[in-house]
Design an enzyme around this catalytic site. Structure first.
Site, PDB file in Angstrom:
ATOM      1  N   ARG A 196       1.822  -4.961   6.136  1.00 29.98           N
ATOM      2  CA  ARG A 196       1.122  -3.937   5.364  1.00 29.98           C
ATOM      3  C   ARG A 196       1.946  -2.656   5.447  1.00 29.98           C
ATOM      4  O   ARG A 196       2.310  -2.201   6.530  1.00 29.98           O
ATOM      5  CB  ARG A 196      -0.275  -3.666   5.898  1.00 29.98           C
ATOM      6  CG  ARG A 196      -0.983  -2.643   5.009  1.00 29.98           C
ATOM      7  CD  ARG A 196      -2.375  -2.299   5.458  1.00 29.98           C
ATOM      8  NE  ARG A 196      -3.007  -1.459   4.446  1.00 29.98           N
ATOM      9  CZ  ARG A 196      -4.236  -1.609   3.979  1.00 29.98           C
ATOM     10  NH1 ARG A 196      -4.991  -2.565   4.451  1.00 29.98           N
ATOM     11  NH2 ARG A 196      -4.719  -0.791   3.064  1.00 29.98           N
ATOM     12  N   TRP A 205       2.760   8.045  -2.489  1.00 28.89           N
ATOM     13  CA  TRP A 205       4.171   8.202  -2.872  1.00 28.89           C
ATOM     14  C   TRP A 205       4.261   9.071  -4.127  1.00 28.89           C
ATOM     15  O   TRP A 205       5.096   9.968  -4.215  1.00 28.89           O
ATOM     16  CB  TRP A 205       4.773   6.816  -3.120  1.00 28.89           C
ATOM     17  CG  TRP A 205       6.248   6.779  -3.399  1.00 28.89           C
ATOM     18  CD1 TRP A 205       7.251   6.650  -2.484  1.00 28.89           C
ATOM     19  CD2 TRP A 205       6.873   6.858  -4.685  1.00 28.89           C
ATOM     20  NE1 TRP A 205       8.468   6.632  -3.115  1.00 28.89           N
ATOM     21  CE2 TRP A 205       8.274   6.756  -4.475  1.00 28.89           C
ATOM     22  CE3 TRP A 205       6.418   6.995  -5.995  1.00 28.89           C
ATOM     23  CZ2 TRP A 205       9.202   6.800  -5.515  1.00 28.89           C
ATOM     24  CZ3 TRP A 205       7.348   7.037  -7.032  1.00 28.89           C
ATOM     25  CH2 TRP A 205       8.709   6.942  -6.784  1.00 28.89           C
ATOM     26  N   ASP A 229       0.835  -1.206   0.000  1.00 27.92           N
ATOM     27  CA  ASP A 229       0.000   0.000   0.000  1.00 27.92           C
ATOM     28  C   ASP A 229       0.869   1.256   0.000  1.00 27.92           C
ATOM     29  O   ASP A 229       1.999   1.240   0.496  1.00 27.92           O
ATOM     30  CB  ASP A 229      -0.892  -0.036   1.256  1.00 27.92           C
ATOM     31  CG  ASP A 229      -2.041   0.949   1.155  1.00 27.92           C
ATOM     32  OD1 ASP A 229      -2.295   1.476   0.048  1.00 27.92           O
ATOM     33  OD2 ASP A 229      -2.682   1.206   2.189  1.00 27.92           O
ATOM     34  N   GLU A 234     -12.171  -4.930  -4.621  1.00 29.18           N
ATOM     35  CA  GLU A 234     -12.721  -3.584  -4.383  1.00 29.18           C
ATOM     36  C   GLU A 234     -12.015  -2.523  -5.247  1.00 29.18           C
ATOM     37  O   GLU A 234     -12.522  -1.414  -5.416  1.00 29.18           O
ATOM     38  CB  GLU A 234     -12.558  -3.183  -2.901  1.00 29.18           C
ATOM     39  CG  GLU A 234     -13.476  -3.941  -1.946  1.00 29.18           C
ATOM     40  CD  GLU A 234     -13.072  -5.394  -1.718  1.00 29.18           C
ATOM     41  OE1 GLU A 234     -11.851  -5.672  -1.672  1.00 29.18           O
ATOM     42  OE2 GLU A 234     -13.966  -6.262  -1.630  1.00 29.18           O
ATOM     43  N   ASN A 235     -10.846  -2.852  -5.788  1.00 32.33           N
ATOM     44  CA  ASN A 235     -10.076  -1.852  -6.547  1.00 32.33           C
ATOM     45  C   ASN A 235     -10.745  -1.430  -7.856  1.00 32.33           C
ATOM     46  O   ASN A 235     -10.371  -0.425  -8.454  1.00 32.33           O
ATOM     47  CB  ASN A 235      -8.645  -2.343  -6.822  1.00 32.33           C
ATOM     48  CG  ASN A 235      -7.751  -2.298  -5.608  1.00 32.33           C
ATOM     49  OD1 ASN A 235      -6.801  -3.065  -5.489  1.00 32.33           O
ATOM     50  ND2 ASN A 235      -8.034  -1.396  -4.662  1.00 32.33           N
ATOM     51  N   HIS A 280       2.423   3.360  -8.976  1.00 29.61           N
ATOM     52  CA  HIS A 280       2.253   1.913  -9.213  1.00 29.61           C
ATOM     53  C   HIS A 280       3.443   1.356 -10.000  1.00 29.61           C
ATOM     54  O   HIS A 280       3.887   0.236  -9.747  1.00 29.61           O
ATOM     55  CB  HIS A 280       0.953   1.640  -9.970  1.00 29.61           C
ATOM     56  CG  HIS A 280      -0.280   1.993  -9.176  1.00 29.61           C
ATOM     57  ND1 HIS A 280      -0.427   1.649  -7.854  1.00 29.61           N
ATOM     58  CD2 HIS A 280      -1.423   2.668  -9.514  1.00 29.61           C
ATOM     59  CE1 HIS A 280      -1.600   2.085  -7.404  1.00 29.61           C
ATOM     60  NE2 HIS A 280      -2.215   2.713  -8.391  1.00 29.61           N
ATOM     61  N   ARG A 295     -11.929   2.225  -8.367  1.00 25.95           N
ATOM     62  CA  ARG A 295     -11.037   3.361  -8.688  1.00 25.95           C
ATOM     63  C   ARG A 295     -11.401   3.925 -10.057  1.00 25.95           C
ATOM     64  O   ARG A 295     -12.190   3.337 -10.783  1.00 25.95           O
ATOM     65  CB  ARG A 295      -9.590   2.890  -8.641  1.00 25.95           C
ATOM     66  CG  ARG A 295      -9.240   2.446  -7.238  1.00 25.95           C
ATOM     67  CD  ARG A 295      -7.776   2.139  -7.082  1.00 25.95           C
ATOM     68  NE  ARG A 295      -7.540   1.846  -5.668  1.00 25.95           N
ATOM     69  CZ  ARG A 295      -6.388   2.000  -5.050  1.00 25.95           C
ATOM     70  NH1 ARG A 295      -5.343   2.439  -5.703  1.00 25.95           N
ATOM     71  NH2 ARG A 295      -6.275   1.719  -3.772  1.00 25.95           N
ATOM     72  N   ASN A 347       1.298   3.405  -2.884  1.00 26.78           N
ATOM     73  CA  ASN A 347       1.822   3.855  -4.191  1.00 26.78           C
ATOM     74  C   ASN A 347       1.267   5.225  -4.578  1.00 26.78           C
ATOM     75  O   ASN A 347       1.992   6.078  -5.100  1.00 26.78           O
ATOM     76  CB  ASN A 347       1.418   2.882  -5.297  1.00 26.78           C
ATOM     77  CG  ASN A 347       2.017   1.511  -5.120  1.00 26.78           C
ATOM     78  OD1 ASN A 347       2.942   1.326  -4.339  1.00 26.78           O
ATOM     79  ND2 ASN A 347       1.498   0.538  -5.850  1.00 26.78           N
ATOM     80  N   GLY A 348      -0.036   5.409  -4.335  1.00 32.27           N
ATOM     81  CA  GLY A 348      -0.690   6.662  -4.725  1.00 32.27           C
ATOM     82  C   GLY A 348      -0.108   7.844  -3.964  1.00 32.27           C
ATOM     83  O   GLY A 348       0.245   8.868  -4.556  1.00 32.27           O
TER      84      GLY A 348
HETATM   85  C1  FPP Z   1      -2.079   0.211  -3.194  1.00 31.94           C
HETATM   86  O1  FPP Z   1      -1.587   1.519  -3.191  1.00 31.94           O
HETATM   87  C2  FPP Z   1      -1.572  -0.512  -4.334  1.00 31.94           C
HETATM   88  C3  FPP Z   1      -2.323  -1.090  -5.307  1.00 31.94           C
HETATM   89  C4  FPP Z   1      -3.793  -1.072  -5.347  1.00 31.94           C
HETATM   90  C5  FPP Z   1      -1.676  -1.752  -6.431  1.00 31.94           C
HETATM   91  C6  FPP Z   1      -0.516  -2.629  -6.099  1.00 31.94           C
HETATM   92  C7  FPP Z   1       0.263  -2.781  -7.318  1.00 31.94           C
HETATM   93  C8  FPP Z   1       1.596  -2.721  -7.402  1.00 31.94           C
HETATM   94  C9  FPP Z   1       2.532  -2.618  -6.279  1.00 31.94           C
HETATM   95  C10 FPP Z   1       2.160  -2.711  -8.726  1.00 31.94           C
HETATM   96  C11 FPP Z   1       2.558  -3.878  -9.394  1.00 31.94           C
HETATM   97  C12 FPP Z   1       2.364  -5.232  -8.901  1.00 31.94           C
HETATM   98  C13 FPP Z   1       2.757  -6.262  -9.642  1.00 31.94           C
HETATM   99  C14 FPP Z   1       2.550  -7.663  -9.204  1.00 31.94           C
HETATM  100  C15 FPP Z   1       3.424  -6.058 -10.912  1.00 31.94           C
HETATM  101  P1  FPP Z   1      -2.631   2.704  -3.254  1.00 31.94           P
HETATM  102  O2  FPP Z   1      -2.848   3.043  -4.666  1.00 31.94           O
HETATM  103  O3  FPP Z   1      -3.862   2.325  -2.507  1.00 31.94           O
HETATM  104  O4  FPP Z   1      -1.873   3.842  -2.514  1.00 31.94           O
HETATM  105  P2  FPP Z   1      -2.521   5.001  -1.622  1.00 31.94           P
HETATM  106  O5  FPP Z   1      -3.152   4.299  -0.448  1.00 31.94           O
HETATM  107  O6  FPP Z   1      -1.349   5.828  -1.246  1.00 31.94           O
HETATM  108  O7  FPP Z   1      -3.500   5.709  -2.478  1.00 31.94           O
END
Ligand code: FPP
Length: 239
Positions: free
Chosen positions: A185, A22, A17, A64-65, A34, A68, A19-20
């Site tokens: 996590r 970051w 968790d 649930e994704n 991502h 988005r 990525n967004g």
């Molecule tokens: C959650 O961060 C992350 C995800 C929903 C996607 C996970 C995917 C990857 C790490 C990329 C690639 C994976 C593979 C297997 C190639 P978020 O978007 O919810 O972050 P935030 O909570 O900061 O918004």
């Protein structure tokens, strides 16, 4: 116990968790995060053997994704397709066996083909078992498993009187995997978000502040060492 590969977790599961956030902190679109997150996956997979981690399960996309934005969902699906095509060789030569868990039905045909191919290409590998949860939800998995179990009862293949705690896991997507020992996590949220609900009944949890794209092999090593020092009793009293 002093930790180290022998005392460390054999199966680590990670909710990747952050990525967004970051990406947003860098003034970039969420997909940039991502992509950075995908790069981390390779580093983490590669450090597993040295840490004694035989099974690594990662949460890539939840049921649930889909809520988005269409842009983010399409971007993630395209990232998964690219990741599989690009990493296929490296995973095969590193002796990594890849499996996917989750409901494939809603995924696009091209992605399903790539997933099947990656599972096939790596089927004889056994150094590290990487499981990627894609369109995965713990409740959805239990519901799908229950449906199959009920079908077996209806067709006379399964005696309902024989159903016990050992029965349902045989119908789960993870039927060939051991339960996770340690669930991590990232990004400071203390939730399990529908990840491996049945399987994690006795897992240890680590909720850490690091955002997934900043997660390193060193941090995983530290968490594995911490796990080695814990006293897991599975509900029993230590004698
Ligand atoms: C959650 O961060 C992350 C995800 C929903 C996607 C996970 C995917 C990857 C790490 C990329 C690639 C994976 C593979 C297997 C190639 P978020 O978007 O919810 O972050 P935030 O909570 O900061 O918004």
């Amino acid at each position: 116990m002093t930790g180290g590969p022998e005392a460390g977790p054999r199966h680590v599961a990670i909710i990747m968790d952050g990525n967004g956030r970051w990406a947003q902190a860098r003034g970039r679109p969420r997909l940039f995060g991502h992509h950075a997150g995908a790069k981390r996956v390779r580093e983490v997979v590669e450090c597993c053997p040295a840490l004694g981690v035989k099974y690594l399960t990662i949460f890539a996309f939840s049921t649930e994704n889909w809520k988005r934005t269409q842009v983010e969902v399409a971007g993630l699906m395209s990232l998964f397709r690219r990741y599989i095509s690009k990493e296929m060789k490296a995973l095969a030569t590193k002796n990594v066996r890849v499996r996917f868990i989750g409901d494939r039905e809603r995924l696009d045909k091209k992605l399903i083909q790539l997933m099947d191919a990656l599972e096939r290409e790596t089927a004889d590998n056994d150094r590290t078992h990487l499981t990627i949860a894609l369109n995965y939800g713990g409740r959805d998995e239990v519901a799908r498993a229950t449906k199959r179990l009920a079908q077996d009862v209806a067709s006379g293949k399964l005696d309902p009187e024989s159903v016990d705690e050992e029965t349902l896991p045989r119908y789960l997507d993870t039927c060939v995997l051991p339960d996770p020992d340690l669930v991590i996590r990232t990004s400071g949220e203390a939730r399990i978000s529908n990840f491996l609900l049945w399987q994690s009944a006795y897992a240890e949890y680590e909720f850490i502040d690091t955002l997934w794209p900043d997660f390193t092999a060193e941090e995983l090593a530290r968490l594995c060492q911490g796990y080695g020092g814990r006293d897991r009793r599975f509900g029993a009293v230590k004698t």
